[in-house]
Design a protein around this motif. Structure first.
Motif, PDB file in Angstrom:
ATOM      1  N   LEU A 115       0.474   0.203  -9.120  1.00  0.00           N
ATOM      2  CA  LEU A 115       0.871  -0.697 -10.281  1.00  0.00           C
ATOM      3  C   LEU A 115       2.041  -0.192 -10.859  1.00  0.00           C
ATOM      4  O   LEU A 115       3.011  -1.115 -11.252  1.00  0.00           O
ATOM      5  CB  LEU A 115      -0.082  -1.098 -11.203  1.00  0.00           C
ATOM      6  N   ILE A 116       2.404   1.101 -11.068  1.00  0.00           N
ATOM      7  CA  ILE A 116       3.377   1.555 -11.845  1.00  0.00           C
ATOM      8  C   ILE A 116       4.644   1.619 -11.008  1.00  0.00           C
ATOM      9  O   ILE A 116       5.903   1.294 -11.397  1.00  0.00           O
ATOM     10  CB  ILE A 116       3.202   3.241 -12.068  1.00  0.00           C
ATOM     11  N   LYS A 117       4.577   1.706  -9.814  1.00  0.00           N
ATOM     12  CA  LYS A 117       5.816   1.997  -8.888  1.00  0.00           C
ATOM     13  C   LYS A 117       6.437   0.509  -8.464  1.00  0.00           C
ATOM     14  O   LYS A 117       7.351   0.046  -8.129  1.00  0.00           O
ATOM     15  CB  LYS A 117       5.366   2.458  -7.578  1.00  0.00           C
ATOM     16  N   SER A 118       5.402  -0.549  -8.661  1.00  0.00           N
ATOM     17  CA  SER A 118       5.729  -2.098  -8.320  1.00  0.00           C
ATOM     18  C   SER A 118       6.243  -2.612  -9.691  1.00  0.00           C
ATOM     19  O   SER A 118       6.313  -1.889 -10.536  1.00  0.00           O
ATOM     20  CB  SER A 118       4.358  -2.855  -7.752  1.00  0.00           C
ATOM     21  N   ARG A 173       0.935  -1.132   0.170  1.00  0.00           N
ATOM     22  CA  ARG A 173      -0.129  -0.050   0.024  1.00  0.00           C
ATOM     23  C   ARG A 173       1.062   1.094   0.100  1.00  0.00           C
ATOM     24  O   ARG A 173       2.152   1.295   0.347  1.00  0.00           O
ATOM     25  CB  ARG A 173      -0.781   0.241   1.190  1.00  0.00           C
ATOM     26  N   SER A 174       0.287   2.301  -0.507  1.00  0.00           N
ATOM     27  CA  SER A 174       1.219   3.498  -0.627  1.00  0.00           C
ATOM     28  C   SER A 174       0.748   4.464   0.476  1.00  0.00           C
ATOM     29  O   SER A 174      -0.243   4.647   0.729  1.00  0.00           O
ATOM     30  CB  SER A 174       0.835   4.246  -1.881  1.00  0.00           C
ATOM     31  N   TYR A 183      -5.446  11.279  -2.368  1.00  0.00           N
ATOM     32  CA  TYR A 183      -6.257  11.390  -3.314  1.00  0.00           C
ATOM     33  C   TYR A 183      -7.965  11.880  -3.021  1.00  0.00           C
ATOM     34  O   TYR A 183      -8.137  11.619  -1.711  1.00  0.00           O
ATOM     35  CB  TYR A 183      -6.420   9.962  -3.886  1.00  0.00           C
ATOM     36  N   PRO A 184      -8.422  12.389  -3.672  1.00  0.00           N
ATOM     37  CA  PRO A 184      -9.818  12.697  -3.526  1.00  0.00           C
ATOM     38  C   PRO A 184     -10.747  11.360  -3.305  1.00  0.00           C
ATOM     39  O   PRO A 184     -10.354  10.477  -4.139  1.00  0.00           O
ATOM     40  CB  PRO A 184     -10.503  13.469  -4.672  1.00  0.00           C
ATOM     41  N   ARG A 185     -11.865  11.616  -2.616  1.00  0.00           N
ATOM     42  CA  ARG A 185     -12.773  10.091  -2.549  1.00  0.00           C
ATOM     43  C   ARG A 185     -13.174   9.855  -3.868  1.00  0.00           C
ATOM     44  O   ARG A 185     -13.452  10.734  -4.532  1.00  0.00           O
ATOM     45  CB  ARG A 185     -13.719  10.725  -1.334  1.00  0.00           C
ATOM     46  N   GLY A 186     -13.658   8.944  -3.753  1.00  0.00           N
ATOM     47  CA  GLY A 186     -14.418   8.583  -4.956  1.00  0.00           C
ATOM     48  C   GLY A 186     -13.594   7.569  -6.048  1.00  0.00           C
ATOM     49  O   GLY A 186     -12.342   7.108  -5.784  1.00  0.00           O
ATOM     50  N   SER A 190      -4.747   6.153  -7.598  1.00  0.00           N
ATOM     51  CA  SER A 190      -4.038   5.403  -6.487  1.00  0.00           C
ATOM     52  C   SER A 190      -3.632   4.119  -6.852  1.00  0.00           C
ATOM     53  O   SER A 190      -2.586   3.860  -6.584  1.00  0.00           O
ATOM     54  CB  SER A 190      -5.030   5.612  -5.137  1.00  0.00           C
ATOM     55  N   ASP A 191      -4.436   3.197  -7.432  1.00  0.00           N
ATOM     56  CA  ASP A 191      -4.329   1.783  -7.706  1.00  0.00           C
ATOM     57  C   ASP A 191      -3.208   1.985  -8.721  1.00  0.00           C
ATOM     58  O   ASP A 191      -2.349   0.930  -8.917  1.00  0.00           O
ATOM     59  CB  ASP A 191      -5.374   0.975  -8.054  1.00  0.00           C
TER      60      ASP A 191
END
Lengths: 547, 452
Positions: free
Chosen positions: B298-301, B276-277, B283-286, B293-294
């Motif tokens: 994925l990009i960082k992993s 988890r980050s 991030y804004p809700r929604g 965020s997801d």
């Protein structure tokens, strides 16, 4: 948690009906030997030719065909429905479904009554304004702008949930299943969005008094009724579309023409995107409907009003037809009639109805036959439905179980399969929202999509598996049902998978598919688990996602 | 007479040069690769090397270049995003809803509220005040705006225009036959993506842009990374579902049901394994924020993600569009700006290899309508973010708002075809081998200095 459904009114009503229909069946069966005679459908029961006239290419009316009828022309069968239909024959069933007002439905009425508001839309709006300390509700007020305490917001949301439930509970409970399927169809065709202004107060009235009573009637009547309903007038902004007058107060406030309704009327409600209209047509259609508006909330009413002074009374030209000056409200009526009678409208609607009933990619023969029926009967929707189910393509094996269920169809069909009911709460509307299809919450005027591709991303498949697991545990928020009478406990995996095949597929699941479920149950410890996993795999697995 | 259009396009170009210090004349993006690569760091350099060698960069792997597309569904009003505060016409036809010029600007201010004023970017253009969180990106030269951006397709139907934009076609006279795959999927094909999470959309269903033969997946953002199976029975239930769906996929290869279930479960397993980050809370809700965020995770992993897609609705502002301070548009832009800013921050160093393109199906009418909003129009604006871009520019030739400059007399004209922007980015990120079939029949123009 859930109450045991006793010998409820709903069940008794169903049994009573089944008994009388058995008599009819006996009479029919002697003539047709159980064949469906889908190709010999006649306009009315009185003038029916002898059922034995069924053409040789008629598909045999086996369990799969009867289940197909309940999958497409209803929200799935309840226990015993498929056998009863097989015994009774398709024609009798269809005639009854196409004359819904004659179909006794009091048990369902009883169950859905709690979701009906005692207040009119205007009274609801007033009550809310009082709750919020009397501040005027701007028609374009959105959720996030709701002033006031969180309780007020909760109440505000609860209203939308009740409107959803009134609709959803009818889908689950009503004997008038084809009428409900068509109501769902029109709710998307004439989509409105509850989060826009006072639409949430109007959604129930819109469906109950505008869409459902006309869902199997003449399309032109339905179109006019939606054009005048405040929910549509607000949703597509027509209520605010007025003739721009130079130097007027309206202009000073920036009020004038709004094309939103006009465009969607042509593109979505009638002609279709390839219907041959231009930007100029859109503008003139918008001018025709200037002044078609909604009474001010302060008046204590929320209803259609024609405001003559805001109407652009100058001449217009639409689809090469002249609309002379000074016709006021009458020219809107004329335009609605003309659009309803247009061949492009016939085709657009026929294509959508064939997609709903036959296949996501309907065959041209079906579309053509439906179109012809539409034009020959001045847009009689029930005759279009008859024309479609007469088509061989409606019955072919390749079109059976070929459509992906929408989340709505998944939820309703699973509850019906175990003879379940709504539990009086708004929980089932939440369950449906979690699966991605909250009713009256689709913002775009297309309404929820009909094609399966739209409903089956990997994420959605996961949500359906989750629903299957919940369902198997007996805890579906908002539904009451008992698995035990239908699915006895057993530690025998083969018996458990045979039972779910019977309950959820009327035994139509192939032996290999059944064996695949059996194979997943062999390592489980207890009878509870065997049954629970069998139900989870049945409801959340791939086969139940199709209809 | 010098037309306003010419005057403004000249001034926009001038601003662009000043803003970026890249004074190269128009040149194909490939020729500008060295300077771009220097800015982009190692990742882009490797892509550049691969391109020079005439090969496609290896798919997946750590540090591989990424393209993220954000589609604003519902036709976002470009004239409120890249605010043309140097254009008097803008204020003349949008009396209630124009975004007021920055303090000290040339336009006539309606209200004195500073919060409602455009944020100054160039002498001609400003940013909507609710996009303030993107200012650091502009200052770091990691954000550019493109004006006169859109599709030459004439449709003013949301659904038709979105479909065509996702398929990468424009129904204009002489256009080639429609491909039946989305262009992001064709890019995935060109890249030879095979990882299950190589091309991911965070959307309720697989969007048209990702449909096609290359593996791609749509996930619902913020899905709880599980299907609600009790821990002790997770293997039995998830494993059972996977086998049943795999069986269905084998039996009915043309249907999506089986494949969707299998991809879903496999993606679930992979996502569950990702860390988890810490930046998640920004991030804004929604769904939009959750999707970004997801994507960042994925990009960082080392998930192999190369192509990402997120969508955001709520742009169809026919009524109550509002000004810089309130109304529907301000609310939607707050979510957009907050999400993109959090995404940039969350990506951190990885931002160097990510380019994010924010676009919409068409723009809105130049003049406000009768209900305090705008109707369906034509040209609009795009946002471009990334560590490797020559940011801090307002790109594109400004079509002008004088009546004779408008498309069909009412809408902003399109001077930059979205396909040219996409093609340039894709070429820079992935090399020409991957982009050969991106827009069949379309001749790509590379006149924009996206990467300097």
């Amino acid at each position: 948690m859930l109450q045991t459904p006793g010998p409820s009114g709903a069940l008794q009503g169903r049994r009573a009906r089944t008994a009388t229909t058995c008599l009819l069946v006996a009479w029919f069966a002697s003539g047709c030997g159980g064949a469906p005679s889908a190709s010999t459908l006649s306009p009315s029961p009185e003038s029916r030719p002898a059922p034995s006239a069924a053409s040789p290419q008629s598909p045999s009316f086996d369990q799969a065909a009867a289940r197909h009828v309940y999958s497409r022309l209803a929200f799935g069968p309840r226990p015993g429905d498929v056998k009863a239909l097989q015994a009774r024959g398709f024609d009798a069933w269809l005639n009854e479904q196409l004359a819904p007002s004659k179909l006794q439905d009091s048990a369902a009425e009883e169950r859905v009554r709690g979701y009906r508001s005692a207040l009119t839309p205007a009274e609801q709006l007033r009550a809310f304004r009082a709750l919020r300390g009397g501040r005027a509700a701007a028609p374009e007020l959105a959720d996030e702008e709701m002033p006031g305490a969180p309780t007020t917001r909760r109440e505000f949301r609860a209203l939308a949930a009740r409107a959803q439930m009134l609709q959803l509970s009818r889908f689950v409970e009503s004997e008038r299943q084809l009428l409900e399927v068509m109501t769902d169809f029109w709710s998307n065709h004439f989509n409105v969005y509850a989060r826009k202004g006072p639409v949430r107060f109007l959604a129930s009235d819109y469906v109950e008094n505008t869409l459902r009573p006309r869902a199997l009637g003449k399309f032109g009547d339905l179109l006019l009724a939606t054009a005048k309903h405040p929910a549509m007038l607000v949703y597509l902004d027509n209520a605010q579309s007025v003739k721009p007058k130079a130097g007027s107060m309206a202009e000073a406030r920036g009020r004038g023409l709004n094309e939103n309704y006009a465009r969607e009327l042509l593109e979505l409600h009638t002609l279709g995107v390839d219907g041959g209209y231009t930007q100029h047509d859109v503008q003139d259609v918008a001018r025709v409907f200037t002044g078609w508006s909604v009474t001010r909330p302060a008046s204590g009413q929320l209803s259609y009003v024609f405001r003559k002074r805001q109407h652009d009374a100058a001449a217009k030209r639409i689809l090469s037809q002249d609309f002379p000056a000074g016709q006021y409200e009458a020219e809107g009526m004329r335009l609605i009639k003309a659009l309803a009678a247009h061949p492009a409208t016939a085709r657009h609607l026929s294509r959508k109805l064939c997609a709903r009933f036959v296949s996501d990619t309907p065959d041209e023969t079906c579309v053509k036959a439906a179109s012809e029926a539409y034009l020959a009967t001045e847009g009689d929707i029930s005759m279009v439905v008859r024309a479609i189910v007469k088509q061989p393509s409606f019955w072919t094996a390749e079109n059976q179980r070929s459509k992906v269920k929408s989340p709505l169809e998944l939820v309703v069909s699973s509850v019906r399969a175990v003879d379940g009911h709504v539990d009086g709460t708004t929980g089932l509307a939440e369950t449906l929202s979690r699966l991605g299809q909250p009713l009256f919450m689709y913002a775009a005027p297309t309404g929820y999509p009909e094609n399966g591709e739209a409903w089956l991303g990997p994420g959605q498949a996961l949500s359906r598996m989750r629903f299957g697991i919940q369902f198997a545990s007996g805890r579906v928020n908002g539904a009451e049902f008992e698995l035990l009478p239908l699915l006895p406990l057993t530690d025998n995996p083969a018996r458990a998978s045979a039972a779910v095949n019977r309950v959820f597929f009327d035994g139509t699941l192939g032996a290999e598919a059944e064996a695949a479920i059996t194979a997943e149950l062999t390592q489980l410890a207890s009878p509870d688990r065997v049954r629970e996993h069998a139900v989870a795999f049945a409801v959340g697995g791939p086969d139940f996602q199709r209809q | 007479m010098i037309s306003r259009r010419n005057f403004l396009s000249l001034s926009a170009a001038g601003v662009a040069c000043l803003g970026t210090e890249h004074l190269l004349a128009a040149a194909p993006s490939g020729a500008a690769a060295p300077s771009g690569a220097a800015r982009a760091g190692a990742a882009a350099t490797s892509a550049g090397t691969a391109r020079a060698a005439g090969t496609t960069p290896a798919p997946g792997g750590s540090g591989a270049p990424v393209l993220v597309v954000v589609l604003l569904r519902g036709a976002a009003d470009g004239l409120s995003i890249a605010v043309p505060h140097g254009s008097p016409e803008y204020y003349a036809v949008r009396k209630q809803i124009a975004i007021q010029p920055p303090s000290g600007g040339s336009g006539k201010a309606r209200s004195g509220k500073a919060a409602a004023r455009a944020l100054p970017l160039t002498p001609e253009f400003g940013l909507h005040p609710r996009l303030a969180k993107l200012l650091p990106a502009w200052q770091a030269k990691e954000l550019s705006l493109i004006v006169g951006f859109g599709s030459p397709d004439p449709s003013r139907s949301h659904f038709e225009a979105q479909d065509r934009m996702e398929l990468g076609i424009a129904k204009v006279p002489g256009a080639p036959a429609s491909p039946d795959s989305g262009w992001l999927n064709r890019l995935a094909q060109g890249l030879g993506l095979s990882a299950p999470l190589g091309a991911v959309a965070f959307a309720p269903s697989l969007p048209m842009i990702l449909r096609g033969v290359a593996p791609s997946i749509s996930l619902e953002a913020s899905q709880a990374y599980g299907i609600g199976a009790p821990e002790a029975r997770r293997a039995a239930l998830e494993g059972g579902f996977e086998r049943l769906y795999a069986r269905a996929a084998a039996l009915h290869p043309r249907e999506r049901v089986g494949g969707a279930g299998v991809s879903g479960l496999r993606a679930l397993a992979e996502l569950r394994a990702l860390p988890r980050s810490k930046a998640e809370g920004n991030y804004p809700r929604g769904n939009f924020g959750a999707g970004l965020s997801d994507l960042a995770r994925l990009i960082k992993s080392n998930s192999g993600l190369r192509l990402g897609f997120v969508e955001l609705g709520g742009w169809d502002t026919h009524t109550g569009q509002g000004d810089g301070d309130s109304g529907r548009l301000a609310r939607s832009l707050t979510e957009l700006g907050g999400g993109l800013a959090a995404f940039r921050e969350d990506l951190g160093d990885a931002q160097a290899r990510v380019v994010t393109l924010v676009m919409t199906e068409f723009g809105r009418t130049v003049a406000q309508n009768g209900t305090g909003g705008t109707d369906h129009g034509h040209g609009g604006a795009a946002l471009l973010l990334g560590g490797s871009i020559a940011g801090g520019q307002v790109l594109g030739s400004w079509p002008g708002l004088a009546r004779e400059d408008l498309y069909q007399g009412r809408d902003l004209a399109v001077t930059t075809d979205y396909r040219d922007v996409v093609a340039q980015i894709a070429q820079r990120q992935f090399g020409s081998g991957a982009t050969r079939q991106l827009f069949p029949g379309h001749t790509v123009s590379t006149k924009l200095q996206i990467f300097g």
